[in-house]
Enzyme design. Structure first.
Site, PDB file in Angstrom:
ATOM      1  N   PRO A 145      65.258  33.516  37.285  1.00  0.00           N
ATOM      2  CG  PRO A 145      63.849  34.705  35.855  1.00  0.00           C
ATOM      3  CD  PRO A 145      64.538  33.386  36.018  1.00  0.00           C
ATOM      4  CB  CYS A 146      64.634  33.843  42.498  1.00  0.00           C
ATOM      5  SG  CYS A 146      66.392  34.086  42.784  1.00  0.00           S
TER       6      CYS A 146
END
Length: 161
Positions: free
Chosen positions: A129-130
């Site tokens: 989850p950047c």
């Protein structure tokens, strides 16, 4: 051999590629996905059954029914990038952290720019989850894709900046 799929979700098309070891690529942009496919030099075939776990979990995520992914991953990354991706996967759903926070987490306190580079090269956005990484001042920061997609991903998780 890569197995490819595409799903249509709220933010547009999501392209998926996996190997026999696990998920290799998730892309939120048609052109970027095709460029990646050309550059990897591997054989590929469209095969939704090989990608069923990723298709199912991504679909559930975009419908707000999934908060944590449980998928086999086949990441090709440096040790530093892997440490950043591991730290990203520890950021809870609905929370955000700064690039500096991730740099501290990977024991490289001055490496927030390098963290930004690793985040930008993340081959598995959403799964790793950047989009949960923002600037220290609370602004949204950058994103490898359209910044509005980052906003939409955060909104799915209940985060409004």
């Amino acid at each position: 051999m890569f197995y490819l799929s595409v799903i249509s979700v709220e933010i547009g098309n999501v392209y998926i590629a996996s190997s026999s070891k696990g998920l290799v690529k998730v892309s939120l942009d048609t052109g970027e996905f095709h460029n990646w496919l050309k550059s990897c030099g591997e054989e590929y075939m469209w095969n939704d059954s090989k990608n069923e776990p990723a298709i199912s979990q991504l679909t559930d995520y975009f419908k707000g029914r999934l908060r944590e992914f449980d998928l086999k991953l086949d990441l090709d990354a440096t040790d530093f990038q892997m440490s950043v991706y591991k730290a990203l996967m520890e950021v809870p759903y609905g929370h955000v952290v700064s690039y500096k926070d991730i740099a501290l987490k990977v024991n490289k306190p001055g490496a927030f720019r390098a963290v930004g580079g690793a985040v930008h090269r993340n081959p598995l956005p959403v799964i790793v989850p950047c989009h949960r990484v923002i600037c220290s001042d609370g602004t949204i920061g950058g994103f490898a894709y359209d910044i509005e997609i980052k906003r939409k991903l955060l909104r799915i998780e209940g985060v409004i900046l």
